[in-house]
Write an enzyme that holds these catalytic residues in place. Structure first.
Site: not given
Length: 106
Positions: A22-23, A26
């Site tokens: 997920h990160e 980003h």
């Protein structure tokens, strides 16, 4: 007790890879638009260990294992930083010798 430890281990084995993926999304999004990413952290601060540095980004392991974060230049966890709040980021960029940083404001 064994059930608790098995549950905890299962939680960590599932959560950590999901958080990293997920990160990383980003991180890639910030890099694709040219934003300087100062830190990629697994867990939430306080910092337990600095794992390594690659490019302008420090990769860290933090004490609270309930998530992770990407720290783009100029952004707080919730909102963009004010000009006054940017001074600590500017100091860090100067100390680390980062050339041509780009913040979320630019």
């Amino acid at each position: 007790m064994n059930d608790f430890l098995l549950g905890l281990a299962s939680f960590v084995l599932v959560l950590v890879p999901l958080v990293i993926i997920h990160e990383f999304g980003h991180f890639i999004a910030a890099k694709l638009v040219g934003i300087t990413v100062l830190e990629f952290g697994i867990g939430f601060p306080p910092r337990a260990a600095k794992l390594f540095t690659r490019g302008d980004t420090i990769y860290t392991l933090n004490w609270l294992p309930i998530g992770g974060f990407v720290r783009p230049y100029g952004e707080d966890f919730v909102r963009p930083k004010t000009e006054e709040e940017m001074s600590s980021d500017r100091s860090e960029i100067h100390e680390r010798g980062i050339k041509n940083p780009k913040s979320v404001f630019q």
